[in-house]
Design a protein around this motif. Structure first.
Motif, PDB file in Angstrom:
ATOM      1  N   GLY A   1       8.858  -9.146  18.003  1.00  7.03           N
ATOM      2  CA  GLY A   1       9.502 -10.437  17.730  1.00  7.03           C
ATOM      3  C   GLY A   1      10.024 -10.477  16.314  1.00  7.03           C
TER       4      GLY A   1
ATOM      5  N   GLU B   1      14.501 -15.712   9.438  1.00  4.78           N
ATOM      6  CA  GLU B   1      13.529 -16.788   9.275  1.00  4.78           C
ATOM      7  C   GLU B   1      12.408 -16.444   8.302  1.00  4.78           C
ATOM      8  OE1 GLU B   1      14.735 -15.612  12.016  1.00  4.78           O
ATOM      9  OE2 GLU B   1      15.382 -17.228  13.348  1.00  4.78           O
TER      10      GLU B   1
ATOM     11  N   ALA C   1       4.896 -17.154  20.378  1.00  3.69           N
ATOM     12  CA  ALA C   1       4.632 -18.348  21.174  1.00  3.69           C
ATOM     13  C   ALA C   1       4.197 -18.034  22.600  1.00  3.69           C
ATOM     14  CB  ALA C   1       5.879 -19.236  21.206  1.00  3.69           C
TER      15      ALA C   1
ATOM     16  N   PRO D   1      16.191 -17.614  24.120  1.00  6.38           N
ATOM     17  CA  PRO D   1      15.511 -18.898  24.303  1.00  6.38           C
ATOM     18  C   PRO D   1      15.855 -19.629  25.585  1.00  6.38           C
ATOM     19  CG  PRO D   1      17.258 -19.085  22.683  1.00  6.38           C
ATOM     20  CD  PRO D   1      17.140 -17.635  23.005  1.00  6.38           C
TER      21      PRO D   1
ATOM     22  N   HIS E   1      12.704 -13.468  21.397  1.00  4.16           N
ATOM     23  CA  HIS E   1      13.115 -14.422  20.364  1.00  4.16           C
ATOM     24  C   HIS E   1      11.943 -15.195  19.764  1.00  4.16           C
ATOM     25  CE1 HIS E   1      12.716 -18.449  22.342  1.00  4.16           C
ATOM     26  NE2 HIS E   1      12.578 -17.658  23.390  1.00  4.16           N
ATOM     27  N   ASP E   2      10.814 -15.318  20.498  1.00  2.00           N
ATOM     28  CA  ASP E   2       9.657 -16.053  19.981  1.00  2.00           C
ATOM     29  C   ASP E   2       8.387 -15.456  20.570  1.00  2.00           C
ATOM     30  OD1 ASP E   2       8.078 -17.875  18.670  1.00  2.00           O
ATOM     31  OD2 ASP E   2       8.753 -19.632  19.799  1.00  2.00           O
TER      32      ASP E   2
END
Length: 244
Positions: free
Chosen positions: A198, A92, A226, A28, A222-223
């Motif tokens: 991801g 998550e 997005a 991030p 990590h994302d």
């Protein structure tokens, strides 16, 4: 590749091309970490050593892994399977209710203040997430092990004292439990695949283990969801990704 366990998998990756990137992680804070087969094997060996020598783990021990999309998730899972423990994963996307009736021997987490059910009596291992952190930021909880600090002290080579049986549980996620008999029997992608993903550790079989078993590599973001289309296309080109 013909590997049937983590030890033989890393040996085959080393024999094929020890310097080739095998795990690449984008974090991030504009972090990028890349592991060759040699470096990956070193981290797995040290982490397995910590599990056995400091945490008294053995085939059948239950280890909770509460980590996000991170290169440390890859090394902890590979080390867990090299030792032969039962890894129960929380990320998550995982349902925290999955372990309500399960007691852990060890909990590996970056969130010690929010442990999953079943971990109250577990040995606590705290994992710092900054890319190349050498210690936990802040105070280590009483009685806990600082993974970043302790792993560095372990030997560079790990030899298992015992092997799990085919029916020993290897991985539990919200989707169910996979035994060691099935761990290396799952489908793999095309040989040499460089996979961009991801996915968190609850998808470790298809996202982490499978491309390595195919003689390929993993690019973890990590994302990933997005990223804009242009940013994703740039990443695919830059990392020579062949599958997403």
């Amino acid at each position: 590749m013909t590997a049937t366990d983590v030890s033989s998998l890393i040996s085959e990756l080393l024999a094929t091309d020890p310097g080739r990137p095998r795990v690449t992680w984008y974090g991030p804070d504009h972090e990028r970490v890349e592991f060759s087969a040699k470096t990956l094997g070193n981290w797995v060996a040290k982490t397995a050593g910590l599990l056995v020598e400091e945490l008294d783990c053995h085939p059948g021990s239950v280890v909770g892994i509460q980590l996000p999309v991170h290169w440390r998730s890859v090394t902890w899972l590979l080390a867990a399977w090299e030792v032969g423990v039962h890894a129960v994963v929380f990320d998550e996307t995982a349902d925290p209710r999955q372990a309500t009736d399960m007691a852990f021997d060890v909990l590996v987490t970056d969130r010690p203040s929010s442990p999953p059910p079943g971990s109250i009596e577990a040995e606590l291992v705290v994992v710092a997430l900054p890319a190349l952190a050498t210690r936990w930021t802040g105070d280590v909880p009483p009685g806990a092990i600082d993974a970043a600090a302790e792993i560095r002290l372990q030997p560079d080579v790990f030899t298992p004292y015992a092997r799990p049986t085919a029916d020993t549980p290897a991985l539990t996620t919200a989707a169910g439990t996979l035994t060691y008999g099935g761990l290396f029997a799952q489908e793999t992608p095309e040989p040499g695949t460089r996979l961009l993903t991801g996915a968190g550790p609850s998808h470790a079989i298809e996202a982490y283990l499978a491309p390595l078993r195919a003689g390929g590599s993993v690019v973890l973001h990590h994302d990933l969801a997005a990223l804009s289309d242009d940013a994703r296309a740039h990443l695919v080109s830059q990392e020579q990704v062949t599958a997403i």
